[in-house]
Design a protein around this motif. Structure first.
Motif, PDB file in Angstrom:
ATOM      1  N   CYS A 219       0.807  -1.221   0.000  1.00 18.97           N
ATOM      2  CA  CYS A 219       0.000   0.000   0.000  1.00 18.97           C
ATOM      3  C   CYS A 219       0.839   1.270   0.000  1.00 18.97           C
ATOM      4  CB  CYS A 219      -0.927  -0.005   1.223  1.00 18.97           C
ATOM      5  SG  CYS A 219       0.003  -0.053   2.770  1.00 18.97           S
TER       6      CYS A 219
ATOM      7  N   CYS B  26      -2.069  -5.296   4.819  1.00 20.89           N
ATOM      8  CA  CYS B  26      -3.279  -4.660   5.351  1.00 20.89           C
ATOM      9  C   CYS B  26      -4.489  -4.799   4.435  1.00 20.89           C
ATOM     10  CB  CYS B  26      -3.018  -3.185   5.662  1.00 20.89           C
ATOM     11  SG  CYS B  26      -2.862  -2.160   4.182  1.00 20.89           S
TER      12      CYS B  26
ATOM     13  N   CYS C 283       3.453  -0.972   7.230  1.00 18.75           N
ATOM     14  CA  CYS C 283       3.246  -2.313   6.668  1.00 18.75           C
ATOM     15  C   CYS C 283       4.600  -2.921   6.297  1.00 18.75           C
ATOM     16  CB  CYS C 283       2.355  -2.267   5.426  1.00 18.75           C
ATOM     17  SG  CYS C 283       0.598  -2.093   5.821  1.00 18.75           S
TER      18      CYS C 283
ATOM     19  N   CYS D 107      -2.717  -4.621  -0.757  1.00 21.89           N
ATOM     20  CA  CYS D 107      -1.501  -4.712   0.057  1.00 21.89           C
ATOM     21  C   CYS D 107      -1.455  -6.069   0.743  1.00 21.89           C
ATOM     22  CB  CYS D 107      -1.475  -3.598   1.099  1.00 21.89           C
ATOM     23  SG  CYS D 107      -0.101  -3.727   2.263  1.00 21.89           S
TER      24      CYS D 107
HETATM   25 ZN    ZN Z   1      -0.506  -2.027   3.752  1.00 18.59          ZN
END
Ligand code: ZN
Length: 484
Positions: A434, A470, A439, A467
């Motif tokens: 993302c 997430c 992350c 992603c």
């Molecule tokens: Zn992410």
């Protein structure tokens, strides 16, 4: 043949212990040795010859693209390095300092260069006054010191050799173009000279060079499935020019800060050659960088000095005459079998065996290091045939490495899949991210995998996804891997 003697050169199979295998090749092929000081290495003549064979074609490319070589000092005054705090902070854990000269304590500490942006930037501020002085396109071949805690010959040592390009431009676009031009040049150089396929792209913010606007890199997959950064090209923007006051009068007589880039590759590329192409018998060198491209081993039976040696010398002369790097192994204290494995260990691409019977038949046995293929070639056609075989070996090593890279690049869609592949098979994991550093950080903590590059353009059906951690929608495709 000579099983007992082959044993002399036997090494740990790479499937059994990759790291031990790597160290044994370095020692037995006499590429490098450990120095008396921790973390430092001596590059031995054979290893240095490989470096020279890498350096020459890269230097040619650097010059052909308009750059010139220069040399800047090894020491950088602390005040100069400290001018750019982000840069200093990025390097400070690894900087070695000189505090004394002769018997006298220095008034100001001198850093042993960890990279040369600061010293070069300070000189550019003197040299650049007008748009007519631009672009400045300078490269330096030098040694660098970074006080590393964990070291491994060629991959990470306290002192290493590299080239660092430092350019200054009138516009942001020109600096951007230069950064990408160098990235493409590195890719072409590594793929065609070292026969190592790479993926290229931009680094995440977390992985970029301290003080850069953007860092681009080429990354290769080593044969244990871990990635190795092979070269970087940084768009420095105006960050350093503002710190070091590198200003020029533009075409409309306004004062502007220059736009800069820096870029480098190092002796780490020698490590990449070992880890990409090596096998259980040792190195396999691409002919273009091999210090010895053809080794002639006379079969020492009977009165070989009279029956075989003159022909072996004649072959050596002829092949040297057409520009090949050829050696003739006349050592009497070793058997032919021992010599075969010795030169296999050193990765020589082609071996010519010639014995009394071959001389009578006017032929020689030619053996390829890349695939072990063996065949008889008439002596009259050696000079005609060998260059073609060598370029075929160059191509075949690249294709083997590319095949490995493709088989070990996994498109992954779930984090569970990501974790199991990174544990079991490693390789490049191509997936979406993302863009959020948290992350990226969490993935690193949990899997030891980092984002190697975000490709600039990718031929893939994966145009968009979520992603990997997430689940947020993203069009940012990234290559993750565990890396050296
Ligand atoms: Zn992410």
């Amino acid at each position: 043949m000579n099983k007992d003697l082959r044993f002399v050169k036997q090494i740990t199979p790479k499937s059994e212990d990759f790291s031990k295998w790597y160290g044994e090749i370095i020692r037995k092929a006499e590429l490098a040795d450990y120095a008396p000081m921790k973390g430092m290495m001596i590059i031995r003549p054979y290893g240095y010859a490989i470096w020279e064979n890498l350096r020459a074609p890269l230097d040619r490319r650097i010059k052909e693209s308009g750059h010139a070589n220069a040399y800047f000092p090894l020491f950088i005054p602390e005040s100069l390095l400290a001018k750019e705090t982000e840069h200093l902070e990025g390097f400070s854990p690894e900087v070695a300092w000189v505090t004394q000269g002769g018997q006298e304590e220095l008034e100001e500490r001198l850093a042993v260069r960890p990279t040369s942006e600061a010293i070069i930037g300070s000189m550019y501020s003197k040299w650049i006054k007008s748009w007519r002085d631009l672009p400045v396109l300078i490269n330096q071949w030098a040694n660098i010191v970074r006080w590393e805690k964990v070291t491994r010959p060629f991959l990470r040592t306290t002192e290493f050799l590299w080239q660092e390009g430092h350019t200054a431009h009138e516009t942001s676009d020109q600096a951007h173009e230069e950064t990408l031009m160098i990235l493409a040049m590195y890719k072409e150089f590594v793929e065609s000279e070292l026969a190592i396929p790479v993926v290229s792209g931009i680094k995440s913010e977390r992985e970029k060079f301290a003080g850069a606007l953007a860092t681009y890199a080429i990354e290769a997959l080593m044969s244990d499935g871990k990635a190795l950064q092979m070269g970087t090209s940084h768009n420095l923007g105006q960050h350093f020019s503002k710190v070091f006051n590198i200003r020029y009068e533009d075409r409309s007589q306004n004062i502007q800060y220059v736009w800069q880039t820096s870029w480098g590759v190092s002796t780490r590329l020698v490590g990449a050659l070992i880890m990409s192409h090596g096998d259980d018998s040792g190195l396999r060198l691409p002919p273009r960088v091999a210090p010895v491209q053809v080794i002639i081993v006379p079969i020492s039976i009977g009165d070989w000095k009279k029956d075989v040696l003159p022909m072996a010398l004649k072959i050596q002369n002829e092949l040297t005459g057409i520009g090949l790097r050829v050696e003739l192994d006349q050592r009497e204290e070793f058997t032919p079998g021992w010599k075969f494995s010795d030169w296999e260990m050193r990765g020589v691409p082609l071996r010519i065996e010639i014995g009394p019977r071959d001389v009578k038949k006017n032929q020689a046995v030619v053996v390829r290091r890349d695939n072990g293929q063996k065949g008889s070639v008439g002596l009259a056609s050696l000079t005609e045939n060998l260059p073609g075989i060598l370029s075929d070996i160059q191509k075949s090593l690249f294709e083997q490495a590319l095949d490995f890279q493709r088989k070990n690049t996994h498109d992954v869609k779930t984090y569970q899949e990501f974790r199991s592949i990174i544990e079991e098979r490693k390789g490049f994991l191509r997936t979406f991210w993302c863009g959020n550093p948290s992350c990226e950080e969490k993935i690193k903590e949990e899997t030891m995998a980092t984002i190697r590059v975000i490709p600039l353009e990718e031929d893939t059906s994966m145009a968009q996804g979520s992603c990997i951690l997430c689940g947020k929608k993203s069009d940012k495709l990234a290559y993750f891997a565990r890396a050296y």
